[in-house]
Design a protein around this motif. Structure first.
Motif, PDB file in Angstrom:
ATOM      1  N   GLY A 195       0.812  -1.207   0.000  1.00  0.00           N
ATOM      2  CA  GLY A 195       0.000   0.000   0.000  1.00  0.00           C
ATOM      3  C   GLY A 195       0.848   1.261   0.000  1.00  0.00           C
ATOM      4  N   ARG A 196       0.277   2.338   0.489  1.00  0.00           N
ATOM      5  CA  ARG A 196       0.990   3.604   0.626  1.00  0.00           C
ATOM      6  C   ARG A 196       1.078   3.977   2.096  1.00  0.00           C
ATOM      7  N   PRO A 197       2.194   4.580   2.495  1.00  0.00           N
ATOM      8  CA  PRO A 197       2.343   4.918   3.909  1.00  0.00           C
ATOM      9  C   PRO A 197       1.500   6.127   4.293  1.00  0.00           C
ATOM     10  N   SER A 198       0.952   6.092   5.479  1.00  0.00           N
ATOM     11  CA  SER A 198       0.279   7.264   6.034  1.00  0.00           C
ATOM     12  C   SER A 198       1.316   8.143   6.721  1.00  0.00           C
ATOM     13  N   ARG A 199       0.930   9.360   7.034  1.00  0.00           N
ATOM     14  CA  ARG A 199       1.861  10.254   7.711  1.00  0.00           C
ATOM     15  C   ARG A 199       2.227   9.714   9.096  1.00  0.00           C
ATOM     16  N   TRP A 200       1.299   8.959   9.700  1.00  0.00           N
ATOM     17  CA  TRP A 200       1.586   8.397  11.018  1.00  0.00           C
ATOM     18  C   TRP A 200       2.697   7.351  10.945  1.00  0.00           C
ATOM     19  N   MET A 201       2.691   6.560   9.878  1.00  0.00           N
ATOM     20  CA  MET A 201       3.746   5.557   9.699  1.00  0.00           C
ATOM     21  C   MET A 201       5.103   6.217   9.514  1.00  0.00           C
ATOM     22  N   LEU A 202       5.140   7.269   8.695  1.00  0.00           N
ATOM     23  CA  LEU A 202       6.408   7.952   8.429  1.00  0.00           C
ATOM     24  C   LEU A 202       6.920   8.655   9.680  1.00  0.00           C
ATOM     25  N   LEU A 203       6.012   9.277  10.413  1.00  0.00           N
ATOM     26  CA  LEU A 203       6.423   9.919  11.665  1.00  0.00           C
ATOM     27  C   LEU A 203       6.916   8.882  12.674  1.00  0.00           C
ATOM     28  N   ALA A 204       6.265   7.722  12.701  1.00  0.00           N
ATOM     29  CA  ALA A 204       6.714   6.650  13.591  1.00  0.00           C
ATOM     30  C   ALA A 204       8.133   6.228  13.241  1.00  0.00           C
ATOM     31  N   GLY A 205       8.441   6.142  11.939  1.00  0.00           N
ATOM     32  CA  GLY A 205       9.781   5.762  11.515  1.00  0.00           C
ATOM     33  C   GLY A 205      10.832   6.781  11.901  1.00  0.00           C
ATOM     34  N   LEU A 206      10.514   8.050  11.735  1.00  0.00           N
ATOM     35  CA  LEU A 206      11.470   9.100  12.109  1.00  0.00           C
ATOM     36  C   LEU A 206      11.727   9.103  13.614  1.00  0.00           C
ATOM     37  N   LEU A 207      10.666   8.933  14.387  1.00  0.00           N
ATOM     38  CA  LEU A 207      10.822   8.916  15.839  1.00  0.00           C
ATOM     39  C   LEU A 207      11.582   7.678  16.304  1.00  0.00           C
ATOM     40  N   LEU A 208      11.330   6.541  15.647  1.00  0.00           N
ATOM     41  CA  LEU A 208      12.065   5.336  16.002  1.00  0.00           C
ATOM     42  C   LEU A 208      13.542   5.473  15.649  1.00  0.00           C
ATOM     43  N   GLY A 209      13.827   6.134  14.515  1.00  0.00           N
ATOM     44  CA  GLY A 209      15.215   6.372  14.149  1.00  0.00           C
ATOM     45  C   GLY A 209      15.924   7.256  15.163  1.00  0.00           C
ATOM     46  N   LEU A 210      15.265   8.324  15.591  1.00  0.00           N
ATOM     47  CA  LEU A 210      15.842   9.181  16.631  1.00  0.00           C
ATOM     48  C   LEU A 210      16.015   8.417  17.932  1.00  0.00           C
ATOM     49  N   ASP A 211      15.018   7.628  18.264  1.00  0.00           N
ATOM     50  CA  ASP A 211      15.052   6.822  19.484  1.00  0.00           C
ATOM     51  C   ASP A 211      16.286   5.921  19.504  1.00  0.00           C
ATOM     52  N   LEU A 212      16.459   5.140  18.446  1.00  0.00           N
ATOM     53  CA  LEU A 212      17.546   4.167  18.428  1.00  0.00           C
ATOM     54  C   LEU A 212      18.909   4.836  18.289  1.00  0.00           C
ATOM     55  N   SER A 213      18.980   5.941  17.529  1.00  0.00           N
ATOM     56  CA  SER A 213      20.260   6.639  17.382  1.00  0.00           C
ATOM     57  C   SER A 213      20.804   7.080  18.733  1.00  0.00           C
ATOM     58  N   VAL A 214      19.931   7.676  19.542  1.00  0.00           N
ATOM     59  CA  VAL A 214      20.362   8.172  20.852  1.00  0.00           C
ATOM     60  C   VAL A 214      20.561   7.024  21.832  1.00  0.00           C
ATOM     61  N   TRP A 215      19.636   6.066  21.817  1.00  0.00           N
ATOM     62  CA  TRP A 215      19.690   4.977  22.784  1.00  0.00           C
ATOM     63  C   TRP A 215      20.915   4.084  22.603  1.00  0.00           C
ATOM     64  N   HIS A 216      21.285   3.827  21.360  1.00  0.00           N
ATOM     65  CA  HIS A 216      22.440   2.970  21.123  1.00  0.00           C
ATOM     66  C   HIS A 216      23.721   3.587  21.687  1.00  0.00           C
ATOM     67  N   TYR A 217      23.807   4.916  21.664  1.00  0.00           N
ATOM     68  CA  TYR A 217      24.955   5.568  22.308  1.00  0.00           C
ATOM     69  C   TYR A 217      24.863   5.423  23.823  1.00  0.00           C
TER      70      TYR A 217
END
Length: 302
Positions: free
Chosen positions: A65-87
């Motif tokens: 299908g096509r991504p909703s804005r909620w899916m894309l925002l979830a991905g960006l937040l998860l990326g920020l989450d893991l970037s900081v957490w892994h450090y």
């Protein structure tokens, strides 16, 4: 024809517990990847995407299908989450990093109450307080000398709770119109370039040095599909606050594994804090039984 009976709450609860236990492997695998912290997250997403694509696009599946804005925002937040957490994982103990980032329930409960009208029961508030007390006990009682910069690592891990809460809430919204695997696929795809970009900007080692490092990266991909996919599925069937408290099982798994694999000691106070978290999880679930047993609004197909 009568409408199908809603799935009992026990099933999504068990899925959350199992998924959170799987995600408890994350801090262990990050240390074994032989890459930089953000690069480990990049490989986690990269190895997860092909499997997610196969599962979503399989015959009889939901389709990409096509991504909703909620899916894309979830991905960006998860990326920020893991970037900081892994450090944070590298700089402090595994137990501290995992516990502090899981202060997410405080944020999720407040936003779920004020925005999504998921008013928590008084007993749930008590359970939340007990869970947070147990989490702080685990972090505060950790022995020193674990990690490269424990104070900064603790602060980074604490900040992750905001990003993780945002991810939870975006997935909750995305699940009103899409199944768990589609949401997880698009969120993972959206977060992939962010993780790679952070790793490159910070000059991290991108390539594992040994076969064992590559195996850890691939294991992170499988862990991501099972863990985050399971959490996304449950978020379509449980209130966000209940799910957020239940995933506090994750620090207990991470602490136990770090003790076995890395020799990071678990003090008596930490053990008692872990037991308090488990008791709070059971209390939170029991408090939910006083609410209506209906399926949460906006439940999407699995």
């Amino acid at each position: 024809m009568s409408s199908p009976t809603p799935a009992p709450r026990l099933i999504p609860l068990l899925v959350v517990l199992a998924s959170a236990s799987v995600l408890g492997l994350a801090p262990i695998l990050v240390r074994l990847t032989e890459t930089g912290p953000a690069a480990a997250g990049f490989w986690r997403f990269a190895f997860a995407l092909p499997l997610l694509c196969l599962l979503v696009a399989r015959p009889g599946g939901e389709g990409l299908g096509r991504p909703s804005r909620w899916m894309l925002l979830a991905g960006l937040l998860l990326g920020l989450d893991l970037s900081v957490w892994h450090y944070g994982i590298v700089m402090t103990s595994v137990a501290n990093a995992t516990v502090l980032c899981n202060l997410t329930p405080v944020v999720v409960t407040l936003v779920g109450w004020l925005v999504f009208k998921e008013r928590p029961a008084r007993l749930f508030i008590l359970a939340l307080a007990l869970a947070m007390g147990g989490a702080f006990a685990m972090a505060a009682a950790a022995e020193g000398g674990q990690g490269t910069n424990p104070v900064l690592g603790d602060l980074l891990s604490l900040s992750v709770s905001l990003w993780y809460a945002g991810y939870f809430l975006m997935v909750k919204r995305a699940r009103t119109t899409a199944g768990a695997l589609r949401v997880t696929f698009w969120a993972t795809l959206a977060g992939l370039p962010l993780m790679g970009g952070v790793a490159l900007v910070l000059g991290e080692d991108m390539i594992p040095a040994t076969t064992a490092g590559w195996a850890a990266c691939m294991a992170m991909g499988l862990m991501h599909v099972v863990g985050q996919g399971g959490v996304a599925w449950a978020l379509g069937r449980l209130p966000t606050a209940i799910t957020a408290v239940t995933i506090l099982i994750q620090p207990l798994v991470a602490a136990g594994l770090s003790w076995l694999i890395f020799g990071e000691t678990l003090t008596i106070v930490q053990a008692l804090g872990g037991a308090l978290v488990l008791a709070a999880i059971m209390l939170a679930q029991w408090s939910a039984r006083t609410k209506t047993g209906a399926t949460p609004e906006g439940v999407a197909p699995a």
